[in-house]
Design a protein around this motif. Structure first.
Motif, PDB file in Angstrom:
ATOM      1  N   ARG A   1       1.141  -1.317  -0.100  1.00 25.82           N
ATOM      2  CA  ARG A   1       0.082  -0.235   0.101  1.00 25.82           C
ATOM      3  C   ARG A   1       1.028   1.191   0.137  1.00 25.82           C
ATOM      4  NH1 ARG A   1      -3.727   1.464   5.048  1.00 25.82           N
ATOM      5  NH2 ARG A   1      -3.874   3.479   4.440  1.00 25.82           N
ATOM      6  N   CYS A   2       0.499   2.283  -1.332  1.00 22.89           N
ATOM      7  CA  CYS A   2       1.289   3.281  -1.072  1.00 22.89           C
ATOM      8  C   CYS A   2       0.678   4.767   0.296  1.00 22.89           C
ATOM      9  CB  CYS A   2       1.240   4.771  -1.940  1.00 22.89           C
ATOM     10  SG  CYS A   2       1.664   3.484  -4.018  1.00 22.89           S
ATOM     11  N   LYS A   3       2.024   5.141   1.003  1.00 26.17           N
ATOM     12  CA  LYS A   3       1.456   5.901   1.392  1.00 26.17           C
ATOM     13  C   LYS A   3       0.824   7.003   1.289  1.00 26.17           C
ATOM     14  CE  LYS A   3       5.385   5.537   5.470  1.00 26.17           C
ATOM     15  NZ  LYS A   3       6.383   5.207   6.118  1.00 26.17           N
ATOM     16  N   LEU A   4       1.050   7.502  -0.175  1.00 22.54           N
ATOM     17  CA  LEU A   4       0.802   8.922  -1.083  1.00 22.54           C
ATOM     18  C   LEU A   4      -0.554   8.643  -1.352  1.00 22.54           C
ATOM     19  CD1 LEU A   4       4.903  10.030  -2.573  1.00 22.54           C
ATOM     20  CD2 LEU A   4       3.561  11.101  -0.323  1.00 22.54           C
ATOM     21  N   ILE A   5      -1.176   9.646  -1.186  1.00 21.33           N
ATOM     22  CA  ILE A   5      -2.883   9.299  -1.297  1.00 21.33           C
ATOM     23  C   ILE A   5      -2.529   9.718  -3.099  1.00 21.33           C
ATOM     24  CG2 ILE A   5      -4.906  10.371  -1.892  1.00 21.33           C
ATOM     25  CD1 ILE A   5      -4.950  10.516   1.149  1.00 21.33           C
ATOM     26  N   THR A   6      -2.055  11.098  -3.569  1.00 20.87           N
ATOM     27  CA  THR A   6      -1.513  11.635  -4.709  1.00 20.87           C
ATOM     28  C   THR A   6      -0.333  10.841  -5.467  1.00 20.87           C
ATOM     29  OG1 THR A   6      -0.108  13.197  -4.095  1.00 20.87           O
ATOM     30  CG2 THR A   6      -2.789  13.484  -3.746  1.00 20.87           C
ATOM     31  N   CYS A   7       0.123   9.608  -5.454  1.00 17.86           N
ATOM     32  CA  CYS A   7       1.014   8.703  -5.823  1.00 17.86           C
ATOM     33  C   CYS A   7       0.402   8.262  -7.110  1.00 17.86           C
ATOM     34  CB  CYS A   7       1.532   7.764  -5.509  1.00 17.86           C
ATOM     35  SG  CYS A   7       2.759   6.695  -6.350  1.00 17.86           S
ATOM     36  N   GLY A   8       1.370   8.574  -8.472  1.00 17.01           N
ATOM     37  CA  GLY A   8       0.412   8.571  -9.452  1.00 17.01           C
ATOM     38  C   GLY A   8       0.602   6.810  -9.915  1.00 17.01           C
ATOM     39  N   LYS A   9       1.217   6.268  -9.409  1.00 20.41           N
ATOM     40  CA  LYS A   9       1.360   4.426  -9.817  1.00 20.41           C
ATOM     41  C   LYS A   9       0.141   3.697  -8.823  1.00 20.41           C
ATOM     42  CE  LYS A   9       6.512   4.905 -10.523  1.00 20.41           C
ATOM     43  NZ  LYS A   9       7.400   4.220 -10.107  1.00 20.41           N
ATOM     44  N   ARG A  10      -0.146   5.219  -7.995  1.00 23.01           N
ATOM     45  CA  ARG A  10      -1.812   4.259  -7.226  1.00 23.01           C
ATOM     46  C   ARG A  10      -1.904   4.129  -7.521  1.00 23.01           C
ATOM     47  NH1 ARG A  10      -3.546   4.947  -2.265  1.00 23.01           N
ATOM     48  NH2 ARG A  10      -5.465   5.144  -1.714  1.00 23.01           N
ATOM     49  N   SER A  11      -3.268   2.531  -7.139  1.00 22.92           N
ATOM     50  CA  SER A  11      -4.216   1.812  -8.075  1.00 22.92           C
ATOM     51  C   SER A  11      -5.097   0.977  -6.960  1.00 22.92           C
ATOM     52  CB  SER A  11      -3.725   0.348  -8.701  1.00 22.92           C
ATOM     53  OG  SER A  11      -4.652  -0.632  -8.694  1.00 22.92           O
TER      54      SER A  11
END
Length: 140
Positions: free
Chosen positions: A107-117
């Motif tokens: 899980r990504c910590k950054l909410i606005t990460c571009g690689k987030r799915s």
């Protein structure tokens, strides 16, 4: 002569009365055997009734045992099906727990990460807000 005949008839009559008394002694064994047979017959009837009662009770107990065995068999089948269902639920729970663990690690910590799915927000802001050389940072 008539008196002689009368005396003989009187003696025979007296013997006839004695004959009844004598017959008691003469036929004592037969009467005794008859009474023994009657007693044995009564005893046999009592035993026969006891045997019939015992057989009836035994049939009732066998029927009760068959009914109990049927109930136990149905309960055993229910227990087996519940064990099978429990095993399937445990497998499903293990898979879901593994999936949750893997997703929480990735899980990504950054909410606005571009690689987030799935991505949250717009693409332009996600790409501009994300650090350039950073990879996904898992939650700790």
């Amino acid at each position: 002569m008539t008196s002689l005949i009368t005396n003989i008839v009187a003696i025979l009559g007296a013997l006839g009365g004695l004959g009844g008394i004598c017959s008691v002694f003469l036929f004592y064994r037969e009467n005794k055997r008859t009474k023994q047979l009657e007693n044995e017959h009564k005893s046999n009837d009592e035993w026969r009734s006891l045997v019939e009662e015992h057989k009836a009770r035994e049939r009732d107990l066998e029927q009760t045992i068959r009914e109990r065995d049927a109930i136990i068999a149905s309960k055993d089948a229910k227990i087996e099906s519940l064990y099978k269902e429990k095993g399937e639920c445990m497998k499903r729970n293990d898979k879901l727990s593994s999936t949750v663990a893997a997703l929480s690690i990735l899980r990504c910590k950054l909410i606005t990460c571009g690689k987030r799915s799935p991505p949250i927000g717009s693409r332009s802001t996600e790409e501009s807000d994300a650090p350039e050389n950073s990879e996904h940072e898992p939650l700790k």
